[in-house]
Design an enzyme around this catalytic site. Structure first.
Site, PDB file in Angstrom:
ATOM      1  N   HIS A  68      13.036   7.661  12.109  1.00 32.42           N
ATOM      2  CA  HIS A  68      11.848   6.809  11.971  1.00 32.42           C
ATOM      3  C   HIS A  68      10.563   7.618  12.136  1.00 32.42           C
ATOM      4  CE1 HIS A  68      11.171   2.233  12.034  1.00 32.42           C
ATOM      5  NE2 HIS A  68      10.070   2.795  11.610  1.00 32.42           N
ATOM      6  N   ASP A 119      15.036   6.874   6.630  1.00 30.85           N
ATOM      7  CA  ASP A 119      14.184   7.100   7.798  1.00 30.85           C
ATOM      8  C   ASP A 119      14.433   6.036   8.860  1.00 30.85           C
ATOM      9  OD1 ASP A 119      11.984   8.525   9.127  1.00 30.85           O
ATOM     10  OD2 ASP A 119      10.842   6.683   8.809  1.00 30.85           O
ATOM     11  N   GLU A 170      19.223   1.182  15.056  1.00 26.46           N
ATOM     12  CA  GLU A 170      18.574   2.391  15.545  1.00 26.46           C
ATOM     13  C   GLU A 170      17.995   2.280  16.946  1.00 26.46           C
ATOM     14  OE1 GLU A 170      14.004   2.366  14.073  1.00 26.46           O
ATOM     15  OE2 GLU A 170      15.445   2.521  12.449  1.00 26.46           O
ATOM     16  N   LYS A 218       0.820  -1.228   0.000  1.00 25.90           N
ATOM     17  CA  LYS A 218       0.000   0.000   0.000  1.00 25.90           C
ATOM     18  C   LYS A 218       0.849   1.272   0.000  1.00 25.90           C
ATOM     19  CE  LYS A 218      -4.092  -2.029   2.240  1.00 25.90           C
ATOM     20  NZ  LYS A 218      -3.623  -3.426   2.253  1.00 25.90           N
ATOM     21  N   THR A 255      12.522   3.845   3.683  1.00 29.31           N
ATOM     22  CA  THR A 255      11.543   4.161   4.728  1.00 29.31           C
ATOM     23  C   THR A 255      10.931   2.879   5.280  1.00 29.31           C
ATOM     24  OG1 THR A 255       9.840   4.466   3.031  1.00 29.31           O
ATOM     25  CG2 THR A 255      10.974   6.447   3.810  1.00 29.31           C
ATOM     26  N   ASN A 314      16.000 -11.214   3.071  1.00 30.20           N
ATOM     27  CA  ASN A 314      16.413  -9.984   2.395  1.00 30.20           C
ATOM     28  C   ASN A 314      17.244  -9.049   3.272  1.00 30.20           C
ATOM     29  OD1 ASN A 314      14.587  -8.725   4.079  1.00 30.20           O
ATOM     30  ND2 ASN A 314      13.094  -8.229   2.489  1.00 30.20           N
ATOM     31  N   ARG A 335      12.831  -0.733   6.647  1.00 30.45           N
ATOM     32  CA  ARG A 335      13.545  -1.232   7.824  1.00 30.45           C
ATOM     33  C   ARG A 335      15.044  -1.071   7.597  1.00 30.45           C
ATOM     34  NH1 ARG A 335       9.510  -0.576   9.987  1.00 30.45           N
ATOM     35  NH2 ARG A 335       8.224  -1.985  11.246  1.00 30.45           N
TER      36      ARG A 335
END
Length: 341
Positions: free
Chosen positions: A295, A258, A263, A153, A232, A211, A234
């Site tokens: 993030h 992002d 992190e 989406k 944006t 991946n 992972r």
């Protein structure tokens, strides 16, 4: 239902308090992330609510079960931090599959434009009363090729923006959506074609064991000279050291990130007083053609509303014994995790 919400920020409290009002759900908030060391806090609760950097491994799941916790409520789409296979027949896991595709698609476009038109550098110059255009030459995006990895989406909303700009869009997905390709005007290709032909590469796929570090020295070597990478999704999708090396050598023009693979100790927190110990992240932040956000791509009023509403409704469905359309579980027959995508 007594629910403990881990890694709580003020905006979480504001929205969850509004949408849990007049429900049978009593929410408590803690600043700590859920980890093996903090799992003891869940004692006395029926459910826990966690976010992207909480650790829900087998040790944590055993502790939660020991305390009588019946449900893990992910207030996010990704579930790579939860051992879904181990949770099978022990505890229910639900998520928020699509809280605001627009918010992430829009910020992806904004980050892309910041890089191609050197917007951060321009802002810094004019703040210092330097109105020279030296060093600010960018490039047009029209007729350039964007390679989108993952076509869910969020990616579909981003593709609409890319097509609107006038870019050619190619895409890769383990589960191609040919209807979306026809409707939006993009073409599915293999990963090598994405790497070889794309001026912009955007990562919009979940992180899996298959991946992890898909952007690495080998895949970078297949890319166009001067390509831009946007992530944006992972942080673990990118080998950060390989990316830094490629940007320094000018193989890669720049990156808009992002997320970051390590992190969890820093993102969502104010580290300005104590600094950070991560030398790789420090090096990344010093590179001129790199934009790093903490993030925040999802962080809009609309997304926060959706997260709270869907999370609360997931709990209500669980309490009422209804079908859990947002459940994530391991299917032994298919030997895969099912998330009703």
């Amino acid at each position: 239902m007594k629910l403990l919400l881990f890694d709580a920020k003020q905006y979480d409290k504001d929205y969850f308090d509004i949408y849990s009002e007049n429900s049978e759900i009593e929410i408590s908030y803690v600043d700590d992330k859920l980890t093996p060391e903090t799992s003891y806090m869940a004692e006395g609760y029926d459910g826990v609510c966690v976010f992207v950097n909480d650790i829900v491994n087998s040790e944590v799941i055993d502790k939660l079960c020991e305390f009588g916790v019946k449900i893990i409520v992910l207030r996010c789409a990704g579930y790579n931090g939860v051992d879904i296979k181990y949770a099978k027949n022990k505890i229910t896991v639900v998520r928020v599959p699509a809280y605001s595709p627009n918010s992430i698609a829009e910020i992806s476009a904004g980050m892309m434009l910041c890089l191609t038109r050197k917007i951060p550098q321009a802002i810094e110059k004019t703040k210092k009363y330097n109105f020279s255009l030296e060093g600010l030459v960018g490039f047009d995006l029209v007729n350039k090729t964007a390679g989108v990895i993952g076509t869910g989406k969020i990616a579909q909303q981003f593709i609409k923006i890319l097509v609107g700009i006038g870019m050619n869009v190619i895409a890769y997905d383990v589960f191609p959506n040919n209807d979306a390709a026809r409707e939006l005007g993009f073409k599915y290709v293999d990963l090598d074609t994405i790497y070889r032909e794309s001026d912009i590469i955007s990562l919009n796929c979940p992180l899996t064991k298959d991946n992890a570090h898909m952007i690495n020295e080998n895949s970078i070597n297949k890319m166009k000279d001067g390509a831009i990478i946007i992530n944006t999704a992972r942080g673990g999708l990118i080998d950060t050291k390989a990316l830094i090396k490629a940007i320094k050598s000018k193989k890669i023009y720049g990156a808009a990130l992002d997320v970051y693979e390590n992190e969890k100790n820093y993102f969502f927190n104010d580290c300005s007083k104590d600094g950070i110990d991560d030398e790789v992240l420090k090096e990344l932040l010093q590179l001129e053609n790199v934009i790093v956000f903490s993030h925040q791509a999802y962080l809009t009023k609309e997304a926060l509303t959706s997260i709270a509403v869907v999370s609360i409704n997931n709990i209500k469905s669980f309490l009422n014994g209804e079908f859990l359309k947002n459940e994530v579980f391991y299917d032994e027959l298919q030997d895969k995790i099912v998330d009703f995508r």
